[in-house]
Design a protein around this motif. Structure first.
Motif, PDB file in Angstrom:
ATOM      1  N   TYR A 705     -78.586  34.722  -5.155  1.00  0.00           N
ATOM      2  CA  TYR A 705     -78.954  34.281  -6.195  1.00  0.00           C
ATOM      3  C   TYR A 705     -80.116  34.835  -6.551  1.00  0.00           C
ATOM      4  O   TYR A 705     -80.997  34.155  -7.483  1.00  0.00           O
ATOM      5  CB  TYR A 705     -79.032  32.808  -5.628  1.00  0.00           C
ATOM      6  N   ASP A 706     -81.712  35.775  -6.032  1.00  0.00           N
ATOM      7  CA  ASP A 706     -82.523  35.741  -5.846  1.00  0.00           C
ATOM      8  C   ASP A 706     -82.524  37.467  -6.508  1.00  0.00           C
ATOM      9  O   ASP A 706     -83.281  38.496  -5.755  1.00  0.00           O
ATOM     10  CB  ASP A 706     -83.251  35.458  -5.054  1.00  0.00           C
ATOM     11  N   ASN A 707     -82.643  37.462  -8.547  1.00  0.00           N
ATOM     12  CA  ASN A 707     -82.841  38.758  -8.608  1.00  0.00           C
ATOM     13  C   ASN A 707     -84.044  38.629  -8.214  1.00  0.00           C
ATOM     14  O   ASN A 707     -84.320  40.122  -8.858  1.00  0.00           O
ATOM     15  CB  ASN A 707     -82.470  38.262 -10.263  1.00  0.00           C
ATOM     16  N   ASP A 708     -85.273  38.021  -8.115  1.00  0.00           N
ATOM     17  CA  ASP A 708     -86.840  38.285  -7.353  1.00  0.00           C
ATOM     18  C   ASP A 708     -87.095  39.545  -6.351  1.00  0.00           C
ATOM     19  O   ASP A 708     -86.796  40.666  -6.002  1.00  0.00           O
ATOM     20  CB  ASP A 708     -87.651  37.930  -7.322  1.00  0.00           C
ATOM     21  N   GLN A 709     -85.705  39.829  -5.760  1.00  0.00           N
ATOM     22  CA  GLN A 709     -84.819  40.397  -4.261  1.00  0.00           C
ATOM     23  C   GLN A 709     -84.291  41.416  -4.697  1.00  0.00           C
ATOM     24  O   GLN A 709     -82.794  41.333  -4.624  1.00  0.00           O
ATOM     25  CB  GLN A 709     -84.819  39.581  -3.450  1.00  0.00           C
ATOM     26  N   GLN A 710     -84.752  42.721  -4.914  1.00  0.00           N
ATOM     27  CA  GLN A 710     -84.003  43.381  -4.780  1.00  0.00           C
ATOM     28  C   GLN A 710     -83.681  44.362  -4.810  1.00  0.00           C
ATOM     29  O   GLN A 710     -84.021  45.836  -3.898  1.00  0.00           O
ATOM     30  CB  GLN A 710     -84.904  44.703  -6.636  1.00  0.00           C
ATOM     31  N   THR A 711     -82.407  44.841  -3.574  1.00  0.00           N
ATOM     32  CA  THR A 711     -81.473  45.562  -2.892  1.00  0.00           C
ATOM     33  C   THR A 711     -81.205  46.514  -3.750  1.00  0.00           C
ATOM     34  O   THR A 711     -80.366  46.362  -4.296  1.00  0.00           O
ATOM     35  CB  THR A 711     -81.206  44.578  -1.460  1.00  0.00           C
ATOM     36  N   GLY A 712     -80.918  47.743  -2.864  1.00  0.00           N
ATOM     37  CA  GLY A 712     -79.688  48.812  -2.611  1.00  0.00           C
ATOM     38  C   GLY A 712     -79.301  49.468  -1.960  1.00  0.00           C
ATOM     39  O   GLY A 712     -80.240  49.849  -0.680  1.00  0.00           O
ATOM     40  N   TYR A 713     -79.298  51.408  -2.365  1.00  0.00           N
ATOM     41  CA  TYR A 713     -79.291  51.986  -1.256  1.00  0.00           C
ATOM     42  C   TYR A 713     -79.969  53.251  -1.707  1.00  0.00           C
ATOM     43  O   TYR A 713     -79.749  53.453  -2.910  1.00  0.00           O
ATOM     44  CB  TYR A 713     -77.925  52.495  -1.159  1.00  0.00           C
ATOM     45  N   LEU A 714     -80.553  54.092  -0.976  1.00  0.00           N
ATOM     46  CA  LEU A 714     -81.398  55.332  -1.465  1.00  0.00           C
ATOM     47  C   LEU A 714     -79.833  55.946  -2.161  1.00  0.00           C
ATOM     48  O   LEU A 714     -79.411  56.761  -1.407  1.00  0.00           O
ATOM     49  CB  LEU A 714     -81.971  55.923  -0.012  1.00  0.00           C
ATOM     50  N   LYS A 715     -80.454  57.132  -2.673  1.00  0.00           N
ATOM     51  CA  LYS A 715     -79.643  58.331  -3.285  1.00  0.00           C
ATOM     52  C   LYS A 715     -80.640  59.609  -3.214  1.00  0.00           C
ATOM     53  O   LYS A 715     -79.656  60.228  -3.307  1.00  0.00           O
ATOM     54  CB  LYS A 715     -79.012  58.300  -4.728  1.00  0.00           C
ATOM     55  N   GLY A 716     -81.311  59.944  -2.830  1.00  0.00           N
ATOM     56  CA  GLY A 716     -81.741  60.999  -2.593  1.00  0.00           C
ATOM     57  C   GLY A 716     -83.979  60.853  -2.630  1.00  0.00           C
ATOM     58  O   GLY A 716     -84.279  59.839  -3.005  1.00  0.00           O
ATOM     59  N   ARG A 717     -84.727  62.239  -2.176  1.00  0.00           N
ATOM     60  CA  ARG A 717     -86.081  61.556  -2.141  1.00  0.00           C
ATOM     61  C   ARG A 717     -86.580  62.687  -2.002  1.00  0.00           C
ATOM     62  O   ARG A 717     -86.285  64.322  -1.805  1.00  0.00           O
ATOM     63  CB  ARG A 717     -86.347  61.600  -0.200  1.00  0.00           C
ATOM     64  N   ASP A 718     -87.682  63.114  -2.853  1.00  0.00           N
ATOM     65  CA  ASP A 718     -88.596  64.361  -3.577  1.00  0.00           C
ATOM     66  C   ASP A 718     -89.756  63.781  -3.185  1.00  0.00           C
ATOM     67  O   ASP A 718     -90.535  63.107  -4.346  1.00  0.00           O
ATOM     68  CB  ASP A 718     -88.559  64.164  -5.148  1.00  0.00           C
ATOM     69  N   GLY A 719     -90.543  64.648  -2.202  1.00  0.00           N
ATOM     70  CA  GLY A 719     -91.469  64.081  -1.934  1.00  0.00           C
ATOM     71  C   GLY A 719     -92.417  62.104  -1.208  1.00  0.00           C
ATOM     72  O   GLY A 719     -91.467  61.787  -1.006  1.00  0.00           O
ATOM     73  N   ASP A 720     -92.699  61.748  -2.375  1.00  0.00           N
ATOM     74  CA  ASP A 720     -92.635  60.215  -2.448  1.00  0.00           C
ATOM     75  C   ASP A 720     -92.505  59.786  -3.513  1.00  0.00           C
ATOM     76  O   ASP A 720     -92.099  58.923  -3.862  1.00  0.00           O
ATOM     77  CB  ASP A 720     -94.145  59.635  -2.462  1.00  0.00           C
ATOM     78  N   THR A 721     -90.805  60.774  -4.493  1.00  0.00           N
ATOM     79  CA  THR A 721     -90.168  59.798  -5.046  1.00  0.00           C
ATOM     80  C   THR A 721     -89.224  59.765  -4.477  1.00  0.00           C
ATOM     81  O   THR A 721     -88.410  60.415  -4.264  1.00  0.00           O
ATOM     82  CB  THR A 721     -90.031  61.125  -6.247  1.00  0.00           C
ATOM     83  N   PHE A 722     -88.136  58.199  -4.595  1.00  0.00           N
ATOM     84  CA  PHE A 722     -87.587  57.836  -3.872  1.00  0.00           C
ATOM     85  C   PHE A 722     -86.413  57.117  -5.308  1.00  0.00           C
ATOM     86  O   PHE A 722     -87.292  56.807  -6.050  1.00  0.00           O
ATOM     87  CB  PHE A 722     -87.191  56.980  -3.188  1.00  0.00           C
ATOM     88  N   TYR A 723     -85.057  57.791  -5.152  1.00  0.00           N
ATOM     89  CA  TYR A 723     -83.917  57.691  -6.404  1.00  0.00           C
ATOM     90  C   TYR A 723     -83.061  56.239  -5.559  1.00  0.00           C
ATOM     91  O   TYR A 723     -83.024  56.079  -4.288  1.00  0.00           O
ATOM     92  CB  TYR A 723     -83.155  58.361  -6.766  1.00  0.00           C
ATOM     93  N   THR A 724     -82.060  55.757  -6.395  1.00  0.00           N
ATOM     94  CA  THR A 724     -81.652  54.418  -6.010  1.00  0.00           C
ATOM     95  C   THR A 724     -80.690  53.945  -6.862  1.00  0.00           C
ATOM     96  O   THR A 724     -80.425  55.082  -7.564  1.00  0.00           O
ATOM     97  CB  THR A 724     -82.765  53.517  -6.850  1.00  0.00           C
ATOM     98  N   SER A 725     -79.894  53.041  -6.066  1.00  0.00           N
ATOM     99  CA  SER A 725     -78.441  53.296  -6.433  1.00  0.00           C
ATOM    100  C   SER A 725     -78.398  51.904  -7.457  1.00  0.00           C
ATOM    101  O   SER A 725     -77.757  51.613  -8.990  1.00  0.00           O
ATOM    102  CB  SER A 725     -77.646  52.598  -5.651  1.00  0.00           C
ATOM    103  N   GLU A 726     -79.653  51.276  -7.839  1.00  0.00           N
ATOM    104  CA  GLU A 726     -79.441  49.801  -8.764  1.00  0.00           C
ATOM    105  C   GLU A 726     -80.875  50.348  -9.800  1.00  0.00           C
ATOM    106  O   GLU A 726     -82.139  51.500  -9.448  1.00  0.00           O
ATOM    107  CB  GLU A 726     -79.692  48.309  -7.965  1.00  0.00           C
TER     108      GLU A 726
END
Length: 824
Positions: A705-726
């Motif tokens: 129920y806590d929207n301040d806790q954001q979770t999901g899975y990774l869809k990719g990485r480019d250096g220090d940049t990470f792409y997310t499902s959410e």
């Protein structure tokens, strides 16, 4: 052939087999080295102490033996099967010790090592032998009755006691708080397992001998104690110095039939004989000892029908002037025959409880200036019905020298020429005894065992010189012992089977599992067990000092008791016992996100008040100096957690078995108090996870129920940049991210920031690691992320209380709030 099962130590494998049905039960027990204190069941029925062990079992019988002695051990069960129930006035008085009303029952299950309020040496019948770990002040178990003899006019008591199962280092041998070495005439000897004990004298006291006064001849009287007369003498016979009388059943003679034999009586009879050509009839009197009697049924010789019953009396040691003057032609008339028992100065007969090789008698006299005392002791062997065994009767005059005209003289007289069997004896004082007093203090049936060994137990022999007015009410022999156990070498990954003294809980777990329970070492996760032990900031936090003494306690219960002292628990995973400690976790063991969680079964609860409503904590441990209960008291109030001088009204009470140091008790009390204060939230979640989550693991898990806790899975990485499902929402507060690698393991926590123009991405200066990218076919479990503020991430840490696999790659977890402050 009869089947048998033998359980020697709780948790150890059961020995099973069959044995020759031609053997007596006692022969089988001796072949198997069964100890005297055991429980025997035949076809499920427990045998009583009076069961005849000479019987043979049938082919279809099943015998179960629980050979777990806790006192009274002995290799020959026939010699030691007698319970030590004589620890009342006879034995205690031998040591100058009166029975105390506060003395614990000798059948108590708890070892005196653990019973800190009533520590004394006990005979713990049919209870588990002490299985000590770590360092304790041991009050050894009595394994046989105290043996008393007088040496140089002093009482010398010899005790054999069992320290415990296994081998020990020992020091500080005491009686109560006094060093044993400082006591005059005191000595001790410890026999480790397998050591030969050259001589072990076992004594069994006569129940009915306890300080009887032996009156002198001048005290004799002619008072009639019992008398019976019959006019129906059926038959009689004289021959070989014996007299046989058959008298029609008459209840007046029941005393003479039922009394212990031999019984000295006077006989009055009417006889007829020829003298000087005429027939003489007169009453005569003679004496004799009834050595056997019985009741015989009478049947008609023609019809075979029962017609009545007769007493049959057999007497020897006949004497009397009337008897000696009668001619051979004398007949006893059936008109009257009388048996008379006069008051006698003879004490006894007394009967031994068990067969033995010797008879020891303890006398003391106060001569009051007179000459030496002389006591006649008649002794013989008896059968199971207390009838004398023909040809075994002997006598001896015991002279007690007047060692001190103004005091007492003491003597132990040892009879060793009577053969093997159950002894009986009488004692009669035969000197003048005008002013003096003589007493028989006690008697013991003695069996001397030579070259005795106990392969699994440590035995201590204690000799103490005592005065006749010894005032101690209880035995309090004790010594400081440290158990020798096997260990584990983390550098080689192998078990070291060399026995060494140790107080480590890890060594106790290993030894109990392998050496006591005989379980395979491969089923212990020794790396985790000894890793925990090595990680402790202070070795005392991992001490375990305790005595197991409950035969019903399972192996699992024993291991949990051991581990609990070090705040450790265990899990059974894949046939292997693994261990974890309730302590600060460096990294979470697993990270979950909403993408692999389910709404069904989700539940969260928050307690407004402190857990259980406790207002403090009370931890009980054992003080290593006083060996008494000690306490740590903490109080929880508005000002926080503080030390207290006494227990609060509603304190959380913890008895820390196996703790004998304040450091360990204090650390546990503060952790329990902080847990009461800080841990308020619990949660139940259902997760998609193929790897078994174990009890005690710390996991990162969001509140659904806590929207301040954001979770999901990774869809990719480019250096220090990470792409997310959410989509990621960033605010003014610095955000942090937790990520898992391709194996699903926690990789760390980093600061993270928004990527301009892309809400489904973030930047983090994370180290390089492989990640899983979901593709719907070959990769079904992608790497996960968890983004929140630092405080929010901390609040999403949980300790797993239970984990239930559901059989479909999902697990239901019960979680409790994990707060770092609990472990600070």
């Amino acid at each position: 052939m009869p089947k048998f099962e033998i359980q020697r130590i709780p948790g150890a494998p059961v020995e099973r087999g069959v044995y020759d049905d031609s053997l007596r039960l006692i022969d089988f027990l001796n072949q198997k080295n069964i100890h005297g204190n055991c429980v025997i069941k035949v076809n499920g029925i427990e045998l009583g102490d009076d069961y005849d062990l000479n019987k043979k079992l049938s082919t279809f019988d099943i015998i179960k033996v629980f050979d777990q002695p806790h006192g009274g051990i002995g290799k020959v069960i026939g010699a030691v099967i007698k319970p030590v129930t004589k620890l009342l006035k006879p034995v205690f008085s031998l040591l100058g010790m009166g029975v105390s009303a506060k003395s614990p029952s000798i059948s108590t299950g708890e070892s005196a090592n653990n019973d800190l309020t009533q520590q004394t040496n006990r005979a713990r019948l049919y209870k588990m032998r002490p299985n000590i770990y770590g360092q304790v002040r041991s009050y050894p178990d009595l394994i046989q009755e105290s043996l008393l003899e007088y040496v140089d006019n002093k009482q010398q008591a010899t005790e054999f006691l069992e320290i415990g199962y296994g081998e020990y280092d020992y020091s500080s041998v005491r009686f109560s708080e006094s060093t044993l070495a400082s006591m005059a005439g005191a000595s001790y000897q410890v026999f480790p397992p397998g050591t030969v004990i050259p001589e072990m004298i076992q004594g069994y006291s006569f129940d009915d001998v306890s300080d009887q006064e032996l009156a002198g001849p001048n005290s004799a009287s002619n008072e009639v104690l019992q008398q019976a007369t019959s006019t129906e003498l059926q038959s009689y016979s004289f021959g070989g110095g014996e007299f046989k009388a058959i008298i029609k059943l008459n209840n007046d003679f029941s005393y003479f039939n039922d009394s212990a034999k031999p019984l000295s009586i006077t006989i009055q009879a009417n006889v007829t004989y020829a003298a000087a050509g005429r027939e003489v009839t007169k009453d005569i009197t003679f004496k004799g000892d009834i050595y056997k009697s019985d009741i015989a049924e009478v049947t008609d010789s023609t019809t075979g029908q029962f017609t009545g019953s007769n007493y049959e009396f057999l007497l020897n040691n006949l004497s009397g002037s009337d008897l000696n003057s009668l001619p051979d032609s004398t007949t006893i008339n059936n008109s009257t025959i009388t048996f008379i028992k006069y008051d006698s100065i003879t004490e006894g007969p007394f009967f031994a409880p068990f067969a033995s090789d010797q008879l020891w008698l303890n006398f003391y006299v106060n001569m009051a200036g007179e000459k030496d005392a002389v006591i006649n002791v008649a002794y013989w062997l008896v059968d199971d019905d207390n009838n004398i065994i023909a040809g075994t009767q002997k006598s001896v005059n015991v002279t007690i020298n007047n060692a001190d005209e103004n005091g007492y003289s003491y003597l132990t007289y040892k009879i060793s020429d009577g053969g093997h069997g159950r002894y009986a004896f009488t004692a009669t004082r035969i000197d003048s005894a005008d002013q003096s007093q003589a007493n028989i203090k006690s008697a013991s049936a003695i069996t001397v065992r030579s070259n005795v060994t106990y392969p699994d137990d440590t035995i201590v022999k204690i000799n103490v010189r005592q005065t006749d007015s010894q005032s101690q009410s209880e035995r309090k022999y004790n010594l400081l012992v440290t158990r020798k156990v096997i260990s584990y070498d983390p550098s080689t990954g192998k078990v070291d089977y060399t026995l060494r003294a140790s107080r480590s809980f890890a060594d106790a777990v290993l030894h109990d599992w392998v050496m006591i329970a005989k379980q395979p070492v491969e089923r212990l996760d020794l790396a985790s067990l000894y890793g925990i032990a090595a990680s402790l900031k202070d070795p005392q936090l991992g001490y375990f000092d305790f005595t197991f003494s409950d035969a019903s306690q399972t192996l699992g219960d024993r291991l949990q008791t051991i581990c609990n002292a070090a705040n450790v628990s265990f899990n059974w995973i894949g046939g292997v016992l693994t261990f974890w400690r309730d302590e600060l976790a460096i990294i979470p063991d697993a990270v979950f996100s909403r993408s692999n969680m389910f709404w069904d079964e989700f539940k969260s609860s928050y307690t407004m008040s402190m857990t259980g409503g406790y207002d403090g904590v009370s931890v009980t441990y054992t003080d290593p100096v006083s060996n008494k209960s000690a306490y740590v008291y903490l109080q929880i109030s508005d000002s926080g957690i503080t030390e207290a001088v006494d227990e609060t009204i509603n304190a959380l009470q913890i008895k820390l078995d196996g703790c004998r140091n304040k450091i360990q008790a204090t650390q546990r009390s503060w952790q329990e108090a902080r847990n009461v204060v800080y841990s308020r939230v619990t949660m139940t979640v259902k997760v998609l996870e193929t790897t078994q989550v174990v009890r005690g693991a710390v996991v990162q898990c969001p509140d659904m129920y806590d929207n301040d806790q954001q979770t999901g899975y990774l869809k990719g990485r480019d250096g220090d940049t990470f792409y997310t499902s959410e989509r990621i929402r960033f605010g003014e507060e610095q955000m942090y991210v937790v990520m898992t690698d391709s194996d699903g393991k926690y990789r760390g926590r980093w600061e993270c920031n928004a990527v301009p123009g892309n809400a489904n991405a973030f930047t983090a200066r994370a180290d390089q690691f492989a990640i899983n990218i979901y593709n719907g076919s070959t990769i079904q479990s992608p790497s996960r992320y968890f983004i929140a503020s630092n405080d929010e991430l901390n609040s999403s840490l949980w300790r797993v209380s239970s984990a239930k696999p559901n059989g479909d790659d999902t697990q239901t977890l019960t979680l409790t709030e994990y707060i770092e402050q609990i472990y600070q």
